[in-house]
Design a protein around this motif. Sequence first.
Motif, short mmCIF file in Angstrom:
data_model
loop_
_atom_site.label_atom_id
_atom_site.label_comp_id
_atom_site.label_asym_id
_atom_site.label_seq_id
_atom_site.Cartn_x
_atom_site.Cartn_y
_atom_site.Cartn_z
N ASP A 58 0.58 -0.72 -0.14
CA ASP A 58 0.22 0.01 0.03
C ASP A 58 0.43 1.62 -0.14
OD1 ASP A 58 -2.10 1.63 0.04
OD2 ASP A 58 -2.51 0.41 2.46
N VAL A 59 0.80 2.03 -1.18
CA VAL A 59 1.53 3.33 -1.22
C VAL A 59 0.71 4.48 -0.64
CG1 VAL A 59 3.40 4.84 -2.91
CG2 VAL A 59 3.04 2.49 -2.92
N ARG A 60 1.35 5.51 -0.23
CA ARG A 60 0.45 6.45 0.20
C ARG A 60 1.49 8.07 -0.29
NH1 ARG A 60 -0.32 6.09 6.65
NH2 ARG A 60 -1.73 3.59 5.95
N HIS A 61 1.36 8.70 -1.14
CA HIS A 61 2.26 9.88 -1.84
C HIS A 61 1.10 10.99 -1.97
CE1 HIS A 61 -0.37 9.52 -5.78
NE2 HIS A 61 -0.09 8.18 -5.73
N GLN A 94 -4.14 11.08 -14.01
CA GLN A 94 -4.79 11.15 -13.18
C GLN A 94 -4.46 10.06 -11.90
OE1 GLN A 94 -7.25 13.34 -13.20
NE2 GLN A 94 -6.84 14.38 -14.56
N TRP A 95 -4.30 10.75 -10.87
CA TRP A 95 -4.14 9.62 -10.10
C TRP A 95 -5.09 8.41 -9.77
CZ3 TRP A 95 0.78 10.50 -9.48
CH2 TRP A 95 0.98 11.56 -8.72
N LEU A 96 -4.39 7.08 -10.12
CA LEU A 96 -5.65 6.11 -9.40
C LEU A 96 -5.51 5.42 -8.22
CD1 LEU A 96 -3.46 3.95 -11.68
CD2 LEU A 96 -5.39 4.99 -12.87
N GLY A 97 -5.66 6.02 -7.77
CA GLY A 97 -6.08 5.56 -5.77
C GLY A 97 -6.87 6.00 -5.17
N LYS A 98 -7.06 6.26 -4.12
CA LYS A 98 -8.28 7.04 -3.64
C LYS A 98 -8.03 8.11 -2.46
CE LYS A 98 -11.75 3.41 -2.59
NZ LYS A 98 -12.22 2.45 -1.96
N LYS A 99 -8.14 9.18 -2.85
CA LYS A 99 -7.73 10.90 -2.10
C LYS A 99 -8.30 10.78 0.06
CE LYS A 99 -6.88 13.32 -6.31
NZ LYS A 99 -6.95 15.12 -6.85
N TYR A 100 -7.16 11.03 0.30
CA TYR A 100 -7.84 11.33 1.91
C TYR A 100 -6.61 12.59 1.85
CZ TYR A 100 -9.31 6.46 2.06
OH TYR A 100 -10.30 5.11 1.46
N GLY A 101 -7.62 13.47 2.95
CA GLY A 101 -6.87 14.85 2.46
C GLY A 101 -5.79 14.67 1.54
N TYR A 103 -2.94 12.76 0.41
CA TYR A 103 -2.63 12.05 0.03
C TYR A 103 -3.56 11.27 -0.17
CZ TYR A 103 0.62 13.08 3.48
OH TYR A 103 1.62 14.28 5.07
N ILE A 104 -3.14 10.31 -1.26
CA ILE A 104 -3.14 9.39 -1.92
C ILE A 104 -2.93 8.13 -1.89
CG2 ILE A 104 -3.43 7.71 -5.24
CD1 ILE A 104 -1.92 11.92 -4.63
N LYS A 105 -3.97 7.70 -1.52
CA LYS A 105 -3.83 5.74 -0.99
C LYS A 105 -3.74 5.24 -2.24
CE LYS A 105 -5.08 2.77 2.73
NZ LYS A 105 -5.57 1.41 3.04
N MET A 106 -2.92 4.57 -3.14
CA MET A 106 -3.08 2.98 -3.96
C MET A 106 -2.72 1.85 -3.31
SD MET A 106 -3.84 2.65 -6.97
CE MET A 106 -3.60 1.71 -8.22
N PRO A 107 -3.44 0.84 -2.91
CA PRO A 107 -2.78 -0.65 -2.60
C PRO A 107 -2.97 -1.25 -3.92
CG PRO A 107 -5.68 -0.04 -2.48
CD PRO A 107 -5.43 1.00 -2.90
#
Length: 153
Positions: A58-61, A94-101, A103-107
């Motif tokens: 799981d990458v957070r960026h 476009q970022w593929l993960g979910k945005k939280y604040g 950050y983008i979280k990409m499992p």
Amino acid sequence: MKRIVVLIITAISLMGCVQKNVYSEYQSVPVIGWNADSVLTYTWSIDDTAATYRILIDVRHTELYPYQNLWFFINRPLSLKDTIEFYLADERGQWLGKKYGGYIKMPILYEEAYKFDSIGEYTMTIQQGMRTERLRGVSDVGVIIRKNDELKN
């Protein structure tokens, strides 16, 4: 009264969908950037060798991550070495993960049905494999391990 019964039944059915992690650990990457020679180490215990396990990375960026993809060098159990590439953004940026604040979280599914050979401790290391000495924009990298027979959805 009917609403209460419906709420209770819904809550019970949702509890069956909860996925239990055998292991979950995140390690932070320095704000100034992830140095190319910096290695993240994850260690966990396995007590069931009959089961198969799902292993996720799981990458957070942040949106400051400058690339579409990310390469990892992984040393995993049994001294196996992998080089993997995955995408954090599509071809339009476009970022593929979910945005939280901020950050983008990409499992990323790394192994779908991994079988551990013996009971005991296992270690995995992850190193960034980009062609830059100091990779900016990655904030955390996590390893999550789940038993497949515990996956309800």
